[in-house]
Write a protein that holds these residues in place. Structure first.
Motif, short mmCIF file in Angstrom:
data_model
loop_
_atom_site.label_atom_id
_atom_site.label_comp_id
_atom_site.label_asym_id
_atom_site.label_seq_id
_atom_site.Cartn_x
_atom_site.Cartn_y
_atom_site.Cartn_z
N ASP A 22 0.84 -1.19 0.00
CA ASP A 22 0.00 0.00 0.00
C ASP A 22 0.88 1.24 0.00
N ARG A 23 0.29 2.35 -0.39
CA ARG A 23 1.04 3.59 -0.57
C ARG A 23 1.73 4.04 0.72
N LYS A 24 1.08 3.89 1.87
CA LYS A 24 1.67 4.32 3.13
C LYS A 24 2.96 3.56 3.42
N ASN A 25 2.95 2.25 3.21
CA ASN A 25 4.15 1.46 3.46
C ASN A 25 5.26 1.85 2.49
N TRP A 26 4.93 2.13 1.23
CA TRP A 26 5.92 2.52 0.24
C TRP A 26 6.58 3.83 0.65
N VAL A 27 5.78 4.83 1.01
CA VAL A 27 6.32 6.13 1.40
C VAL A 27 7.17 5.99 2.66
N ALA A 28 6.72 5.22 3.63
CA ALA A 28 7.50 5.00 4.86
C ALA A 28 8.84 4.34 4.55
N PHE A 29 8.84 3.35 3.66
CA PHE A 29 10.07 2.67 3.25
C PHE A 29 11.03 3.65 2.58
N VAL A 30 10.50 4.46 1.67
CA VAL A 30 11.34 5.43 0.95
C VAL A 30 11.92 6.46 1.93
N GLU A 31 11.07 6.99 2.79
CA GLU A 31 11.50 8.06 3.68
C GLU A 31 12.39 7.58 4.82
N ASN A 36 18.16 6.66 4.19
CA ASN A 36 19.36 6.26 4.94
C ASN A 36 20.42 5.67 4.01
N PHE A 37 20.00 4.83 3.07
CA PHE A 37 20.94 4.24 2.11
C PHE A 37 21.61 5.32 1.26
N LEU A 38 20.82 6.29 0.79
CA LEU A 38 21.35 7.39 -0.01
C LEU A 38 22.42 8.16 0.78
N GLN A 39 22.13 8.44 2.04
CA GLN A 39 23.07 9.21 2.85
C GLN A 39 24.31 8.39 3.21
N LEU A 40 24.13 7.15 3.60
CA LEU A 40 25.28 6.32 3.98
C LEU A 40 26.18 6.00 2.80
N LYS A 57 11.92 9.35 -6.55
CA LYS A 57 13.16 10.00 -6.96
C LYS A 57 13.69 10.76 -5.75
N LEU A 58 14.96 10.55 -5.46
CA LEU A 58 15.59 11.23 -4.33
C LEU A 58 16.77 12.04 -4.85
N THR A 59 16.91 13.24 -4.32
CA THR A 59 18.00 14.11 -4.73
C THR A 59 18.57 14.80 -3.50
N ARG A 60 19.89 14.79 -3.38
CA ARG A 60 20.54 15.50 -2.28
C ARG A 60 20.68 16.96 -2.68
N ARG A 61 20.25 17.86 -1.81
CA ARG A 61 20.35 19.30 -2.06
C ARG A 61 21.70 19.82 -1.59
N LYS A 62 22.03 21.03 -1.98
CA LYS A 62 23.32 21.64 -1.61
C LYS A 62 23.47 21.81 -0.10
N ASP A 63 22.35 22.02 0.60
CA ASP A 63 22.42 22.19 2.05
C ASP A 63 22.49 20.86 2.81
N VAL A 68 12.58 14.26 -1.69
CA VAL A 68 11.98 12.99 -2.07
C VAL A 68 10.68 13.26 -2.81
N GLU A 69 10.54 12.63 -3.98
CA GLU A 69 9.31 12.72 -4.75
C GLU A 69 8.80 11.31 -4.98
N CYS A 70 7.61 10.99 -4.44
CA CYS A 70 7.02 9.65 -4.58
C CYS A 70 5.79 9.74 -5.48
N THR A 71 5.66 8.76 -6.36
CA THR A 71 4.48 8.63 -7.20
C THR A 71 3.97 7.20 -7.10
N SER A 72 2.68 7.05 -7.36
CA SER A 72 2.12 5.70 -7.34
C SER A 72 0.97 5.63 -8.32
N SER A 73 0.64 4.42 -8.72
CA SER A 73 -0.54 4.22 -9.54
C SER A 73 -1.35 3.09 -8.92
#
Length: 76
Positions: A22-31, A36-40, A57-63, A68-73
């Motif tokens: 479900d969408r809630k589990n997907w967003v929780a997993f991503v966030e 954490n994987f992206l940062q580590l 899609k995840l993107t690290r900002r300059k700061d 994080v941008e999540c989409t679902s269908s």
């Protein structure tokens, strides 16, 4: 060890038999885990897709923050 056998309908069905997320589990997993994987891993950008219509899609900002941008269908 449990012996879970498929029914005749499951064995002869052409449809894939995997658990729907479900969408809630997907967003929780991503966030949590994905951010954490992206940062580590010191990555700048990352795109993931679960094959079920959920994408992120995840993107690290300059700061140092992570955008994080999540989409679902959904099939109704």
């Amino acid at each position: 060890m449990t012996d879970e056998r498929k029914t005749l309908q499951e064995m002869t069905s052409d449809e894939p038999q995997h658990e729907k997320r479900d969408r809630k589990n997907w967003v929780a997993f991503v966030e949590s885990d994905v951010v954490n994987f992206l940062q580590l891993s010191d990555l700048e950008k990352m795109t993931i897709d679960d094959g079920e219509g959920n994408k992120a899609k995840l993107t690290r900002r300059k700061d140092g923050s992570v955008y994080v941008e999540c989409t679902s269908s959904n099939v109704l």
